[in-house]
Design an enzyme around this catalytic site. Structure first.
Site, PDB file in Angstrom:
ATOM      1  N   ASP A 262       0.872  -1.168   0.000  1.00 23.74           N
ATOM      2  CA  ASP A 262       0.000   0.000   0.000  1.00 23.74           C
ATOM      3  C   ASP A 262       0.915   1.225   0.000  1.00 23.74           C
ATOM      4  O   ASP A 262       2.072   1.159   0.425  1.00 23.74           O
ATOM      5  CB  ASP A 262      -0.947  -0.004   1.206  1.00 23.74           C
ATOM      6  CG  ASP A 262      -2.168   0.888   0.950  1.00 23.74           C
ATOM      7  OD1 ASP A 262      -2.124   1.703   0.002  1.00 23.74           O
ATOM      8  OD2 ASP A 262      -3.160   0.781   1.690  1.00 23.74           O
TER       9      ASP A 262
HETATM   10  C1  BGC Z   1      -5.010   3.311   0.023  1.00 23.18           C
HETATM   11  C2  BGC Z   1      -5.139   2.302  -1.093  1.00 23.18           C
HETATM   12  C3  BGC Z   1      -4.991   2.985  -2.425  1.00 23.18           C
HETATM   13  C4  BGC Z   1      -3.649   3.696  -2.466  1.00 23.18           C
HETATM   14  C5  BGC Z   1      -3.373   4.413  -3.769  1.00 23.18           C
HETATM   15  C6  BGC Z   1      -3.762   4.153  -0.116  1.00 23.18           C
HETATM   16  O1  BGC Z   1      -3.782   5.210   0.775  1.00 23.18           O
HETATM   17  O2  BGC Z   1      -5.011   2.646   1.267  1.00 23.18           O
HETATM   18  O3  BGC Z   1      -6.374   1.642  -1.009  1.00 23.18           O
HETATM   19  O4  BGC Z   1      -5.113   2.059  -3.459  1.00 23.18           O
HETATM   20  O5  BGC Z   1      -3.618   4.658  -1.417  1.00 23.18           O
HETATM   21  O6  BGC Z   1      -4.251   5.473  -3.937  1.00 23.18           O
END
Ligand code: BGC
Length: 757
Positions: A262
């Site tokens: 993530d």
């Molecule tokens: C979120 C993810 C997301 C990623 C990219 C993160 O903060 O937890 O779900 O895909 O950002 O935007």
């Protein structure tokens, strides 16, 4: 020539058969021989270049060989607008709008694998049109807390519902040619301290509840990518969790694709490299130069880097790269996707209560007062990451106007202010002074002038539709709600409206549950309207006017009060801070050549989340502990009644490889077409192992014409009745009697039947 044609057709047929017979994960390995040759010819530097971000939403291919970069996009309910290369700020494009699909909990409220599949196809198709290779979705974490900031992105509190719908979604995305990156693996069930919280959970609960959706999406759905979550599980960050990533995901489930951390969720070089992470998103602080040094110093075998590159290339070989001049030519949104979004929305709306059949709106209602800002609020963006730039969005008010029968007058009053929380303050004092309609505080009392306007409209109308609930600044990624109370004095406004006009029905627009204990006793009808995509307003109006019968069923429980829910009742949430300081910044491991990151942003607190309620999440808790609820899991009324005929099982006793098949007649006794979701739960009779009182095992959405009866079959493979035996470290079957409970909701069981296994 004929021979050649025959040969080509045979080859195509064999390829198609192969695709069908090869287990989903094995399909990723079809090019391994070629990939291994490529890896053998790559330098260490070239390989490591693939293991971290190139831009905020891409990672590098092999430019020397013309192997394209991998392009990612959010997910999960629409292809997110294009951002600038180094961040999330809008790139200002005009061709990056996409279909805004109903959010996760709304999709789950359809209880329809077919619709989840179509939804996935829509997402996958639009990702291709945007030139994207991997969708960061679906998001399937179990909704453990009613306050959870991402409840609206996630599907359900129940693992079987989340698993089946998530798997169909993945299949849809991947059949459309895009890879799905299922997230967040695993146990990201709270946003509070999400970057540092350590989830302490027993193995049985983890396997049966929290990993279940991921397991099916990998094994049956063939998900090509997995995103480890921000949090820790049993002591280790998910992005370097040997047990989750190497032992379970790859070892037991046979995952052959790539793992992508993530954003900002990678924490060390050695940990990530050795314990299962392929791509650091974003930055190269760990899986960049430090990894090269670690390999050169002999701390990380180069074969580990090769394995990562192989997994990435498998995805690259399976997902065709779209040339720049073939994508982003116009809006990504297609008419087919918009039709799917509409279809999903029409089946997701849940009729919670309908006293005296006040809904659908009667034909003699000629003047409707639509009250509440949620009737006009746009829901496509907000909530941080997951948001879409939709080509249009039909709000509830617009839908009611669009679908209004001839001669019906509709008037609107906002009644309460908007609430943007910290986002308003980010926009600055000037913005706030220009927008007096934005409340300073979430619990600000109703504005007397706005209230008076709403009451006057209500008193003058034949019927009032009151829109209340939350918004995407109250329910958002990055933080949980502090309670589930209705914000902005909405309870008091409801009372004032009912006093002015008893013919008032309520529609809640939210992603998660709210405390309805004040509003429920005073409103004769209540509807859960969700954040329902770009056609949401039209879909809702179809139901309110009675163009179709409502058929959504709750994918989570509405507790009477927050304190009743398991994590609160056991004082497992909110957790007390254990360490002060920003763990992202302070968490530093002595790598071969580690890099200390500057502490960032506001302080965060490390804490431990004990999941001592075990598998008793959601209705499993309320049923087992006999705690009354406001609205039960699986609840949802229709405008018609359904008759459930006697249930028959195909056998009385089953072996471990058998499938329990039950048949029954389901009838629509009403005078309009309707759909019912039949639900099959199981209860153990005299189980020695501890079990929740009931657990969902199968369900089916059935379409019925007025007066029609159909024979319905539901199936439960006996293997799905196994439990995780901690001592044996394996799944085990407890033999004995099982009661099959067939019903229309978890608290509306129409019939039972006992069988033996
Ligand atoms: C979120 C993810 C997301 C990623 C990219 C993160 O903060 O937890 O779900 O895909 O950002 O935007």
């Amino acid at each position: 020539m004929k021979k050649l044609l025959l040969f080509v057709s045979l080859a195509i047929l064999m390829a198609a058969c192969n695709k069908q017979t090869t287990p989903p994960q094995e399909r990723l390995t079809l090019h391994d021989a070629e990939i291994n040759t490529i890896i053998a010819g790559m330098s260490l530097e070239e390989k490591v270049e693939m293991l971290h971000s190139k831009t905020n939403m891409s990672s590098e291919g092999v430019p020397r060989l013309g192997i394209q970069d991998i392009k990612y996009c959010d997910g999960p309910f629409g292809i997110r607008e294009e951002g600038v290369p180094n961040g999330f700020a809008s790139a200002g494009w005009t061709t990056d709008s996409a279909t805004y699909f109903p959010t996760g909990s709304a999709l789950a409220a359809t209880w329809s694998e077919d619709l989840a599949y179509k939804y996935g196809v829509g997402m996958g198709t639009e990702a291709r049109r945007r030139g994207k290779d991997i969708i960061l979705g679906p998001a399937v974490n179990i909704q453990r807390l009613p306050v959870g900031g991402r409840t609206y992105e996630y599907l359900s509190e129940d693992p079987v519902l989340a698993a089946l719908l998530g798997t169909s979604y993945v299949k849809g995305v991947q059949d459309a040619g895009t890879a799905a990156c299922i997230k967040h693996f695993a146990l990201n069930n709270q946003e509070m301290n999400r970057g540092s919280v350590n989830v302490v959970v027993d193995e049985r609960t983890m396997r049966e509840i929290y990993l279940k959706p991921f397991e099916l999406m990998v094994k049956e759905g063939g998900a090509m990518a997995v995103m480890p979550a921000y949090n820790k599980v049993n002591g280790d960050y998910c992005s370097e969790n040997e047990h989750l990533l190497n032992e379970i995901l790859r070892g037991e489930w046979g995952f052959k694709g790539m793992t992508v951390s993530d954003w900002g969720g990678t924490h060390s070089t050695m940990g990530a490299a050795l314990h299962g992470l392929d791509v650091q998103m974003t930055g190269d602080s760990y899986l960049g130069p430090a990894l090269i040094d670690s390999v050169k110093a002999g701390k990380v075998p180069e074969s580990v880097v090769d394995d990562k590159v192989r997994e990435i290339l498998r995805v690259r070989y399976t997902v065709e790269a779209i040339p720049e001049d073939k994508c982003n030519l116009e809006t990504a949104s297609t008419p087919e996707s918009r039709a799917t979004a509409y279809e999903v929305a029409r089946r997701s709306v849940v009729l919670l209560k309908n006293e005296g059949g006040i809904l659908p709106i009667r034909k003699d209602v000629k003047k409707i007062a639509v009250i509440g800002r949620n009737a006009v609020a746009l829901t496509q963006s907000g909530g941080m990451g997951a948001g879409v730039k939709a080509p249009y969005e039909v709000t509830p008010l617009q839908g009611l106007v669009n679908r209004a029968p001839e001669g019906v007058e509709i008037n609107y009053a906002p009644a309460y202010k908007d609430y943007m929380g910290m986002f308003a303050f980010w926009r600055g004092a000037e913005f706030l002074s220009d927008h007096p309609e934005i409340a300073a505080a979430i619990d600000e009392p109703a504005d007397p002038e706005m209230l008076a306007e709403a009451i006057a409209l209500a008193a003058d109308a034949d019927m009032v539709i009151y829109f209340f609930g939350t918004n995407k600044f109250i329910e958002t990624e990055g933080s949980d709600r502090t309670d589930i109370d209705l914000p902005l004095d909405q309870n008091a406004i409801a009372e004032a409206l009912v006093a002015a006009n008893p013919n008032t029905v309520g529609v809640m627009i939210s992603g998660g549950p709210c405390d309805l204990s004040s509003i429920e006793p005073i409103l004769p009808a209540l509807v859960q309207g969700w954040w329902n995509g770009l056609e949401g307003g039209n879909a809702l109006a179809d139901i309110l006017y009675g163009n179709i019968a409502p058929s959504g069923k709750l994918p989570f429980t509405f507790p009477v009060k927050l304190a009743d829910s398991p994590a609160y009742a056991l004082d497992n949430y909110p957790q007390k801070a254990e360490i002060e300081g920003d763990l992202f910044g302070n968490m530093y491991r002595q790598d071969v050549k580690g890099q200390r990151r500057a502490p960032m942003g506001p302080r965060r607190y490390a804490s431990t989340a004990y999941y001592s309620e075990g598998p008793l999440v959601g209705y499993r808790w309320f049923d087992t502990k006999s705690v009354p609820v406001m609205y039960a899991f699986g609840h949802g009324l229709s405008y018609v009644d359904f008759s459930y005929g006697a249930m028959k099982a195909n056998k009385a006793e089953y072996g471990e490889n058998d499938v329990i098949k039950v048949k029954f007649k389901l009838g629509n006794t009403g005078s309009m077409p309707a759909e019912e979701v039949a639900q099959l739960y199981v209860r153990r009779v005299d189980g020695k192992v501890s079990w929740p009182v009931k657990e969902l095992k199968a369900f089916r959405r059935v379409v019925l014409a007025a007066g029609e009866t159909k024979t319905v079959t539901l199936e439960i493979p006996v293997s799905e009745l196994r439990y995780w035996n901690e001592a044996a470290g394996d799944w085990a079957l407890e033999h004995g009697s099982i009661e099959l409970l067939l019903g229309s909701a978890s608290d509306d069981i129409r019939q039972t039947l006992t069988v033996k296994i």
